[in-house]
Design an enzyme around this catalytic site. Structure first.
Site, PDB file in Angstrom:
ATOM      1  CG  ASP A  99      -1.982  -1.000   1.140  1.00 37.39           C
ATOM      2  OD1 ASP A  99      -2.356  -1.625   0.248  1.00 37.39           O
ATOM      3  OD2 ASP A  99      -2.666  -1.274   2.342  1.00 37.39           O
ATOM      4  CG  MET A 100       0.812   6.015  -1.203  1.00 34.30           C
ATOM      5  SD  MET A 100      -0.017   7.322  -1.894  1.00 34.30           S
ATOM      6  CE  MET A 100      -1.099   7.569  -0.369  1.00 34.30           C
TER       7      MET A 100
END
Length: 552
Positions: free
Chosen positions: A400-401
């Site tokens: 995930d970012m």
């Protein structure tokens, strides 16, 4: 009720709070102090009100506040609830819905009752003893027909074998005309069987058709009722859609069908327009109130599928509200969308390992793994820049970012396939470090909660036992300090947001990761880090492992 009735004055002094210059960006925001004050006042009302009865411990609800200025330049707020509350859309404290479908004497309820009656008729016919017997009769006849046909087929096979043996015997015993006569008799037997097969097929075809006719008497009635119900349901649905006309600040109305026709959904999802935000803005525009800022929060226990925390602020949903609010907020200056800003500016990848086949990097938090819709800067782009001759997909797995930590990069297609194969076969072992916002009592355990995308609020994930993909996480507590739990996660599967949901969900650890802006509360970062990974080198076949220390 009048606009004055739904316009709530602040009970606390607000003169020292500056008015925001731009309206809240509703899909990612930190509530303005005025919104927080309005929320606190609404929550105080919810704690002590006697206007309605609802068990929030059983079913929580989403509420919203909209701070507004009236024609007398007074600042107050409106309040709304998403959907109905206590089986009613009419409440003394909350603005009314765009359209109230609940009055018993209203067109919607009258037509809905007609549909319910049709459904009951269909169910009555489907449960009728004669209908069920007709179904059973057809099945029995079809079964008997198959059995008799199969019996005859086997009999014909044996008879054919017998005739073959008989022909051989006759050939050794007789000759000329007598042999011809005997062989003709055998051929006649074959013809008789073929005629018998034809007659049997005709007989059972007639029997089956008769049973089908008897069944069709019921099925035609059911089909006709279903057709009428579908037509009436479509008419009612069209009526309902036509009632949802949304205003913007210029007083321009746009129907829900027009709003959604150019979206991926094409048609409005169920309950579109029933959320708090559209209700609040509709009421403000209808009554010449000027929107200043807004916020929405969850009150009560969460449904089993979703992660909602009591009293916590949430953005407007993407699926239902974003298209509607896109129209309603036209012409209003909004806060900047922080998701359009490149979070990777000033950040660098740490290279843990490099050879001619693969690269291992330590990705910072708030750094995309692959290019997004509006931001290209990502691990993928940085690798392409550093290794311009690299081929293949490059990215073997994503983080995930907001998650920091170890990522594997393949520099050619063959290496990529070999690395991905290890992930698919679950031969790659990963360990994540997380800081949870609360105390986890047990020391270790396993979480198995199947996950699927919340299509009404991407990219959030739902726990869904019917349509979700299996998701399994092992975990172990490291320590507990300052009402926080430091923990290791060992994901067995790799579903989107798996660790975040498994940490936060009621049936998981019920303790969100610190800084989880989707399933917990915002902080300076998401405290989740891919700390350790072990695998087999795709070319040398050596066992290799990498560790990247977290900065928390």
């Amino acid at each position: 009720m009048s606009a004055l009735h739904y316009f709530h004055s602040f009970q606390q002094k607000i003169s020292d709070i500056s008015i925001p210059k731009k309206f809240t960006y509703p899909f990612y925001y930190e509530p303005h102090p005025l919104s927080k004050l309005a929320t606190a006042q609404l929550q105080e009302y919810l704690n002590h009100q006697t206007d309605f009865t609802h068990d929030f411990s059983e079913t929580g609800k989403m509420f919203g506040v909209l701070v507004v200025k009236n024609q007398q330049n007074e600042i107050g707020f409106l309040a709304a609830v998403s959907g109905k509350l206590a089986n009613s859309n009419t409440h003394t404290y909350f603005v009314p819905p765009i359209f109230d479908m609940l009055p018993a004497d209203g067109y919607y309820k009258i037509e809905e009752e007609k549909l319910n009656l049709l459904t009951k008729k269909i169910e009555t016919l489907q449960n009728d003893v004669a209908y069920l017997q007709a179904i059973e009769n057809l099945k029995l006849v079809q079964k008997k027909a198959l059995q008799e046909k199969e019996d005859l087929r086997l009999e014909m096979i044996e008879a054919k074998k017998s005739r073959k043996v008989k022909r051989a015997e006759l050939t050794t015993i007789f000759s000329d005309d007598i042999l011809k006569e005997k062989l003709t008799e055998l051929d006649q037997q074959s013809i008789i069987y073929k005629l018998k097969k034809r007659d049997l097929a005709t007989f059972w075809e007639d029997e089956i058709n008769q049973k089908k006719k008897e069944l069709a008497v019921f099925e035609n009635q059911i089909h006709q009722l279903k057709k009428v119900r579908k037509e009436q349901s479509n008419t009612l649905q069209q009526f309902l859609f036509n009632q949802y006309q949304f205003l913007n600040k210029e007083g321009i109305a746009k129907g829900v069908i027009d709003i959604f026709k150019d979206t991926p959904l094409k048609t409005p999802p169920a309950a579109a327009g029933e959320c708090a935000a559209p209700k609040l803005l509709q009421y403000a525009f209808t009554n010449n109130l000027i929107p200043i800022c807004m916020a929405e929060f969850w009150w009560g226990n969460a449904p089993n599928s979703e992660i909602r925390k009591h009293g916590q602020f949430y953005p407007a949903c993407q699926g239902k509200c974003k298209p509607i609010l896109g129209h309603m907020l036209q012409g209003i200056a909004l806060d900047e969308n922080p998701l359009l800003e490149n979070p990777a500016i000033g950040k660098e990848l740490e290279y843990l390992y490099e050879d001619e086949f693969m690269v291992v990097v330590n990705k910072p938090a708030e750094f995309l793994s692959v290019p997004g819709k509006t931001i290209n800067d990502s691990v993928y782009l940085r690798i392409k820049q550093k290794y311009p001759n690299a081929t293949g997909p490059l990215i073997v797995h994503r983080l995930d970012m907001s998650t920091s930590g170890i990522m594997l990069i393949a520099l050619d297609k063959n290496t990529h396939e070999k690395l991905q194969s290890q992930f698919i076969k679950r031969q790659v072992k990963k360990r994540y470090l997380a800081l949870l916002d609360g105390i986890v009592k047990d020391d270790k355990g396993t979480i198995e909660l199947p996950l699927r995308l919340d299509i009404d609020d991407r990219p959030r994930q739902l726990v869904c036992y019917e349509h979700g993909k299996p998701a399994k996480t092992l975990w172990k507590v490291i320590n507990r300090t300052n009402n926080k739990t430091r923990i290791y996660f060992y994901p067995v599967t790799g579903r989107t947001h798996q660790l975040r949901v498994h940490a936060s969900h009621l049936n998981g650890l019920n303790t969100p990761i610190v800084g989880d802006d989707l399933y917990g509360s915002k902080s300076n970062r998401l405290y989740l880090h891919a700390e350790h990974i072990s695998l087999t080198h795709p070319v040398t076949k050596e066992k290799i492992e990498f560790k990247a220390k977290a900065n928390f």
